[in-house]
Design an enzyme around this catalytic site. Structure first.
Site, short mmCIF file in Angstrom:
data_model
loop_
_atom_site.label_atom_id
_atom_site.label_comp_id
_atom_site.label_asym_id
_atom_site.label_seq_id
_atom_site.Cartn_x
_atom_site.Cartn_y
_atom_site.Cartn_z
N LYS A 1 4.01 13.00 -1.51
CA LYS A 1 2.59 12.64 -1.56
C LYS A 1 2.36 11.27 -0.92
O LYS A 1 1.50 11.13 -0.03
CB LYS A 1 2.10 12.63 -3.01
CG LYS A 1 0.63 12.24 -3.15
CD LYS A 1 0.19 12.25 -4.60
CE LYS A 1 0.07 13.66 -5.13
NZ LYS A 1 -0.51 13.70 -6.51
N GLY B 1 0.77 -1.24 0.00
CA GLY B 1 0.00 0.00 0.00
C GLY B 1 0.80 1.28 0.00
O GLY B 1 0.30 2.32 -0.44
N ILE C 1 12.74 12.23 2.40
CA ILE C 1 11.40 11.87 1.94
C ILE C 1 11.45 11.68 0.42
O ILE C 1 11.68 12.62 -0.33
CB ILE C 1 10.37 12.95 2.32
CG1 ILE C 1 10.38 13.17 3.84
CG2 ILE C 1 8.98 12.55 1.84
CD1 ILE C 1 10.11 11.94 4.66
N GLY D 1 6.20 4.01 7.99
CA GLY D 1 4.95 3.28 8.18
C GLY D 1 4.54 3.06 9.62
O GLY D 1 3.37 3.20 9.97
N GLU D 2 5.50 2.71 10.49
CA GLU D 2 5.14 2.40 11.87
C GLU D 2 4.95 3.66 12.71
O GLU D 2 3.99 3.77 13.49
CB GLU D 2 6.22 1.51 12.51
CG GLU D 2 6.72 0.37 11.65
CD GLU D 2 5.66 -0.66 11.30
OE1 GLU D 2 4.55 -0.59 11.84
OE2 GLU D 2 5.94 -1.53 10.46
N LYS E 1 14.74 6.93 6.29
CA LYS E 1 14.36 6.16 7.47
C LYS E 1 12.88 5.82 7.30
O LYS E 1 12.19 6.38 6.48
CB LYS E 1 14.58 6.96 8.76
CG LYS E 1 16.04 7.36 8.99
CD LYS E 1 16.32 7.77 10.42
CE LYS E 1 15.81 9.14 10.76
NZ LYS E 1 16.27 9.61 12.10
N GLY E 2 12.38 4.87 8.09
CA GLY E 2 11.02 4.38 7.89
C GLY E 2 9.94 5.34 8.35
O GLY E 2 10.14 6.17 9.23
#
Length: 744
Positions: free
Chosen positions: A639, A476, A635, A710-711, A707-708
């Site tokens: 979007k 997703g 980033i 989602g979490e 760096k992540g």
């Protein structure tokens, strides 16, 4: 020649967006193979005991039925008999259920049979005719009733370095001697993933020793490995395809019994078998966020310096498989405290195994920690933001290493300005708008900036496009889009000339999509594969154009059918000339993490600010404003990254205000079975979430500086809302969800 536009950071539309919105994307249950059949599972009606019989006669006589399979007639799965006997593999505390392998019932709705028919409707009808007979045994499904039986995880007993072990720095339980102290208990109920796409699989034995499965999975390589092991096959004989995944929040990180059942059924009928779970079965068969009890003790000085924290947790697991998660990880490293104690325990119940859910244990732990921080700030009569600043850490107090980067203070500033934090009052219940009490709260989140090995293949095609391939999945977040942008930047090529193919275990290897690690892992591999492709093309071009021989890789671009060199208009070599050398324009490069993780503590950070309104008479809570700020390195796509943050925030709203899977402990059966009873946020429940990124690269994590996201998009949201509710009403809710009955 026009200079290629920079793609990294641009808000590019999703490369697969049109396929998804037009219905052209094919998901795991949508493959129409020749001779396709349909399967439906029959679940146990008892919670614990043994199967004494299964009456299948009526189902077998039903129209269109090809097979009814139970443990009485199932073919033997080779790996079921050898599981846990491989001396080269570490012993684990249990493992997944071996479907149709024995007569034991371990949880309610455990599959006892699978019915295969020529249509879905016939399979459903016949499944309703299957009747199980049981010898029931007494079951236990309530964590708090069994908390006294909680135990240290086996992984901790076997490994002194396991993060599941008790942790201590300074004096144990030192908060008890503090002048200003608190001791509070917090509860997170069972929460269920419930993505739009139900769990589904299409299994096809192309030959007796060759299996292809179209599966809803977050890791094609891991799924291939699991089922190759089950059937004693070479991994290359198993192909897993997951080109499109309709949302997954951790439930597809595990191989579940329904997948094994479909593969067994396909073996029996010797035709492709399609199986999709029902929404009710999503509660019982494919994991959930475990019910977790927590207690925090905290002490501080009068001027707001934390002196000690003790954080204890008991999480539920199944009776047959120990599931652990990092519930206490954030507490050990987030705030400066000279004395800190954590203790993690498990309670084994007669339920299916839990699994990680978005934000995993960190989101569970953050609810307790960030609520306790707010409670202590109130006790000290301090602004909660100021209290956190007074206990800010400039290096990791747990690992005693410097941060690779940390821009959490910048996140604080961005979020506080956007939410209007200056309007917040120290005294709860001080702000009112008509019949609505208004409150403000905040919650902090963190998650490790993990990176694994990944391989990406890159190839220049005759039509001037570049094909990239990797076995990674996209659940997703827009993985294909991010990789296209990275490749376009690296190659100096229009993004429309790049195709990134994923979700196939035959492609170059990658890990599972989970733990906020995909861009960190696959991104560098994509970059390096493109650089290697440039180098290969440069070597070929140098034989006919000396300008390329000494050119820097970063100065080489692909555009308009030519290999070109920045600043040298004469340096142009047609692709056609290079492609004459067959096979010379394809490379596959593996990117591995370096040793930066041994020198630095690498995390992503977030802070969420919530404004809520609570109705004076009804106790209804509305989140009127939510601001999420992230320190997540570079980033790649503003979007899609923003969408990630918004989606995680909405999940946090559900966690805070409505999500709660309820078991009737008398029967061990879920009362919540659908979206009528298990509530998830809809548009009316969610404000227009504002997102802000610090957008500062972390080159210790990888060469892209990512760096992540989602979490950390979810971690900290629930306590921000709970803290805002307290600020609005003066009522502290420590057991989620915050429903009106707890406020009136």
């Amino acid at each position: 020649m026009k200079t290629p536009e920079k793609q990294i950071g641009a808000p590019m539309n999703r490369v697969d967006g049109r396929l998804k919105v037009t219905g052209a994307a094919t998901y795991s249950a949508e493959y129409q193979l020749p001779g396709i059949t349909y399967a439906v599972l029959v679940g146990s009606t008892v919670t614990k005991g043994r199967i004494t019989g299964v009456d299948t006669k009526a189902a077998e006589r039903a129209p269109g039925v090809l097979a009814v399979i139970t443990h009485f007639n199932s073919p033997k799965v080779p790996g079921f008999d050898t599981a846990g006997k491989d001396p080269s593999q570490p012993a684990t505390a249990g493992g997944p259920i071996k479907i149709f392998h024995d007569d034991k019932i371990r949880f309610n709705d455990q599959p006892i049979a699978i019915v295969v028919a020529d249509t879905l409707e016939r399979a459903r009808f016949a499944a309703g005719l299957v009747k199980g007979q049981y010898a029931p045994e007494k079951h236990q499904t309530n964590l708090e009733a069994n908390a006294s039986q909680a135990f240290l995880p086996t992984s901790a007993k076997k490994n002194p370095k396991s993060p599941m072990n008790d942790y201590q720095r300074g004096q144990a339980d030192a908060y008890k001697n503090g002048a200003i102290k608190l001791e509070r208990e917090y509860v997170i109920p069972t929460e269920v993933h419930h993505p739009m796409e139900l769990q589904a699989i299409t299994a096809h034995w192309e030959a007796p020793d060759r299996l292809t499965i179209y599966d809803k999975t977050q890791g094609t390589m891991a799924t291939r490995r699991d089922f190759a092991k089950e059937w004693g096959l070479p991994e290359e004989n198993v192909k897993v395809i997951a080109t499109f995944v309709g949302g997954a929040f951790g439930n597809a990180l595990h191989s579940w019994p329904h997948e094994s059942a479909a593969i067994i059924a396909a073996k029996v009928v010797n035709r492709p078998v399609k199986l999709m779970l029902t929404r009710e079965q999503m509660f019982t068969m494919v994991g959930y966020r475990p019910y977790t009890w927590q207690k925090i003790g905290m002490s501080a000085t009068a001027d707001g310096k934390i002196t000690a924290i003790t954080h204890e947790s008991i999480g539920q697991t199944s009776s047959f498989e120990e599931f652990t998660e990092s519930t206490l990880a954030q507490t050990r490293m987030m705030y400066a405290s000279p004395n800190l104690t954590t203790r993690y325990r498990l309670a084994a119940l007669d339920i299916n195994s839990p699994i990680w859910m978005r934000g995993p244990g960190e989101a569970t732990g953050a609810f307790a920690l960030e609520s306790a921080m707010d409670e202590m700030a109130h006790l000290l009569k301090l602004d909660p933001l100021e209290f956190r600043l007074r206990n800010y850490t400039d290096q990791d107090p747990e690992k005693e290493k410097p941060w690779s980067t940390k821009f959490l203070k910048e996140c604080y500033q961005l979020g506080a300005e956007r939410v209007g934090w200056n309007k917040r009052k120290l005294e709860p219940g001080s702000l009112r708008d008509g019949d609505w009490l208004v409150g403000y709260g905040m919650g902090v989140g963190t998650f490790g900036a993990h990176r694994g090995a990944a391989t990406v293949g890159a190839q220049l095609l005759a039509n001037g496009t570049v094909l990239l391939q990797c076995a990674t999945t996209d659940i997703g977040p827009g993985t294909g889009t991010a990789m296209t942008q990275i490749a376009a930047d690296t190659l100096g090529l229009d993004p429309q000339k790049i195709r990134f193919e994923l979700g196939n275990s035959s492609f170059p290897k990658a890990g599972t999509q989970g733990g906020s690690s995909t861009v960190n892992s696959v991104g560098p591999a994509t970059q390096q594969a493109c650089l290697a492709l440039k180098d290969k093309l440069r070597g070929l071009a140098a034989s006919g154009n000396a300008a390329f021989a000494s050119a820097k890789t970063e100065d080489i671009n692909l555009a308009d059918g030519y290999l070109t060199l920045a600043g040298n208009a004469a340096a142009r070599v047609p692709y056609a000339d290079l492609l004459k050398q067959a096979g010379a324009t394809a490379v596959a490069v593996e990117a591995k993490p370096d040793d930066a993780g041994q020198k630095y503590s690498m995390y992503s950070f977030s802070v969420h600010f919530a404004e809520v309104r609570v109705h004076v008479l009804t106790g209804e809570v509305r989140v009127s404003k939510l601001v999420s700020c992230a320190d997540a390195g570079t980033i790649i796509n503003e979007k899609t990254a923003g969408n990630q943050m918004k989606g995680g925030a909405v999940g946090g709203i559900g966690m805070a205000l409505m999500e709660h899977a309820i078991i009737d402990d008398r029967f061990g059966r879920y009362v919540t079975k659908d979206f009528a009873d298990y509530h998830v946020p809809v548009h009316a429940d969610s404000p227009d979430v504002q997102v802000a990124f610090v957008n500062q690269p972390d080159f210790h994590v990888n060469a892209l500086g990512t760096k992540g996201i989602g979490e950390i998009a979810t971690i900290g949201v629930a306590p921000a809302i709970a803290n805002a509710v307290f600020n609005a009403t003066g009522k502290r809710v420590r057991e989620l969800p915050i429903t009106p009955d707890k406020l009136v």
